[in-house]
Design a protein around this motif. Structure first.
Motif, PDB file in Angstrom:
ATOM      1  N   PRO A  22      22.845  41.155  78.725  1.00  0.00           N
ATOM      2  CA  PRO A  22      24.021  40.641  77.665  1.00  0.00           C
ATOM      3  C   PRO A  22      23.228  40.313  76.118  1.00  0.00           C
ATOM      4  O   PRO A  22      22.014  40.072  76.239  1.00  0.00           O
ATOM      5  N   ALA A  23      23.750  40.470  74.996  1.00  0.00           N
ATOM      6  CA  ALA A  23      23.090  40.303  73.754  1.00  0.00           C
ATOM      7  C   ALA A  23      23.009  38.767  73.599  1.00  0.00           C
ATOM      8  O   ALA A  23      23.740  38.054  74.405  1.00  0.00           O
ATOM      9  N   PRO A  24      21.896  38.250  72.839  1.00  0.00           N
ATOM     10  CA  PRO A  24      21.622  36.886  72.676  1.00  0.00           C
ATOM     11  C   PRO A  24      22.777  36.024  72.305  1.00  0.00           C
ATOM     12  O   PRO A  24      22.983  34.933  72.919  1.00  0.00           O
ATOM     13  N   GLY A  25      23.831  36.630  71.897  1.00  0.00           N
ATOM     14  CA  GLY A  25      24.985  35.762  71.532  1.00  0.00           C
ATOM     15  C   GLY A  25      26.084  36.006  72.530  1.00  0.00           C
ATOM     16  O   GLY A  25      27.066  35.125  72.455  1.00  0.00           O
ATOM     17  N   GLU A  26      25.844  36.524  73.624  1.00  0.00           N
ATOM     18  CA  GLU A  26      26.733  36.492  74.733  1.00  0.00           C
ATOM     19  C   GLU A  26      26.236  36.235  76.010  1.00  0.00           C
ATOM     20  O   GLU A  26      25.809  36.944  77.110  1.00  0.00           O
ATOM     21  N   PRO A  27      26.008  34.696  76.387  1.00  0.00           N
ATOM     22  CA  PRO A  27      25.333  34.426  77.442  1.00  0.00           C
ATOM     23  C   PRO A  27      26.026  34.515  78.852  1.00  0.00           C
ATOM     24  O   PRO A  27      25.694  34.221  79.952  1.00  0.00           O
ATOM     25  N   GLY A  28      27.465  34.617  78.568  1.00  0.00           N
ATOM     26  CA  GLY A  28      28.416  34.440  79.867  1.00  0.00           C
ATOM     27  C   GLY A  28      28.242  35.306  80.976  1.00  0.00           C
ATOM     28  O   GLY A  28      28.205  34.902  82.085  1.00  0.00           O
ATOM     29  N   PRO A  29      27.955  36.587  80.796  1.00  0.00           N
ATOM     30  CA  PRO A  29      27.714  37.393  82.006  1.00  0.00           C
ATOM     31  C   PRO A  29      26.389  37.092  82.596  1.00  0.00           C
ATOM     32  O   PRO A  29      26.440  37.107  83.686  1.00  0.00           O
ATOM     33  N   LEU A  30      25.405  36.764  81.834  1.00  0.00           N
ATOM     34  CA  LEU A  30      24.064  36.201  82.498  1.00  0.00           C
ATOM     35  C   LEU A  30      24.230  34.968  83.292  1.00  0.00           C
ATOM     36  O   LEU A  30      23.835  34.918  84.483  1.00  0.00           O
TER      37      LEU A  30
END
Length: 372
Positions: A22-30
């Motif tokens: 995920p992109a740095p601003g999208e930690p949800g999936p990780l």
């Protein structure tokens, strides 16, 4: 835990894959990826807790609409439940995963492909569950084999102890009885016939040496646990039918007139069966010497390639202790005969005296399995 931690790391990296970081601003999936895989580190310690923790993370994933290959961790967790939990717990976990599979197929299956997607997910869940159940069955089978092996080892030890007990009883009882009788005879004639007294003393010494040799042979080791040949003892073959003559000679010297009759070829009888015949005669004559003083005995042994019949009769007066009806001697005789599928009869005769009769099935299924 190290192995399970390595497994979790492998699944994490394998399901992360190119393009899924995920992109740095999208930690949800990780975070969901970690929540799905990390509990596998404790899967063996708490399989049910780990399964439902991963199922909860998968439920959150379904709610937020994020599809991740890390859902494969559910299959590993279900496999562990099947291998380590009870049948009821496994059934509930399997139904839980099946419900999740149907929900996932309903949401993410391509248009018109719901049945195929649901069937594929169900097949994967069933395969994981079957693997876990097979692992549990295999573990139970191995455990039963180990238990059976331990049980056979304990039985072998018990049988060996019983054999040694029987041998020690026969050896000690017989030789001590002969030595006591010879000592009484030597004491009685020491003044009037010193030569006979000296001969009796020599016979006592020979009987004692024979007893020691028999005990070493029976125990199978000399002092300090070393084999007899290393302890300086003189090894001789185990007594058999050929030694019945010297046995009756010792009984006559001890004061029990004994007549021996052997018909048949001893060479056709296995050595172990010959030792059994010898011990039966030895025990019966020892009982007659101890419990029927002044009696005479007769030993009849009939041999064929398939059976051996032994009969020992004395003409002593019957008494409550005659034949050791309640002693270890008769029990040992029955055990020896039973090892050959034979029969033993011991009891007083109507006109006085005592009779011991035994038959050994040499040619039967038990041949060669008898104990000494």
């Amino acid at each position: 835990m190290p192995a399970d931690a390595l497994l979790a790391a492998v699944i994490f990296l394998a399901t992360l894959g190119p393009g899924r970081v995920p992109a740095p601003g999208e930690p949800g999936p990780l975070l969901l990826q970690v929540a799905l895989v990390a509990p596998l580190v404790w899967r063996r310690r708490a399989p049910l807790t780990v399964f439902y923790a991963i199922a909860a993370a998968a439920a959150v994933q379904w709610v937020v609409g994020v599809q991740l290959p890390a859902d494969a961790a559910l299959l590993v967790a279900l496999c562990t439940v099947g291998a380590r939990c009870t049948g009821r717990q496994t059934l509930v976990a399997g139904l839980t995963l099946e419900a999740g599979a149907l929900l996932a197929a309903a949401r993410w299956a391509p248009p018109g492909q719901f049945p195929f997607t649901a069937a594929a997910l169900t097949a994967m869940a069933a395969a994981a569950l079957a693997t876990g159940l097979w692992t549990r069955a295999r573990r139970a089978y191995v455990t039963s084999l180990e238990h059976d092996r331990e049980q056979r080892a304990r039985l072998a030890v018990a049988e060996e102890r019983a054999r040694m007990t029987r041998d020690m009883h026969d050896i000690v009882t017989h030789n001590l009885s002969v030595m006591v009788a010879l000592a009484d005879s030597a004491a009685y004639v020491r003044h009037g016939a010193p030569e006979q007294a000296a001969a009796a003393v020599e016979q006592i010494a020979a009987t004692g040496r024979q007893a020691l040799d028999d005990m070493r042979r029976s125990l199978g080791a000399g002092e300090h646990g070393e084999p007899c040949r290393q302890a300086g003892a003189r090894l001789q073959p185990a007594p058999g039918i050929a030694q019945l003559g010297p046995l009756t000679d010792r009984m006559r010297a001890a004061g029990l007139p004994t007549r021996l009759e052997v018909t048949g070829d001893p060479a056709a009888i296995p050595a172990v069966a010959q030792l059994t015949v010898y011990r039966l005669v030895q025990e019966a004559l020892t009982n007659a010497l101890r419990h029927a003083p002044g009696a005479a005995a007769e030993v009849r042994v009939r041999l064929t390639p398939r059976c051996a019949a032994v009969e020992v009769v004395d003409d002593g007066r019957p008494g409550p202790a005659s034949g050791e009806a309640h002693g270890r001697g008769l029990v040992g005789m029955r055990e020896r005969v039973a090892a050959y599928g034979g029969t033993l009869h011991a009891g007083p005769l109507p006109g006085g005296g005592w009779r011991v009769a035994a038959g050994l099935d040499i040619g039967g299924d038990m041949a060669g399995k008898g104990t000494a």
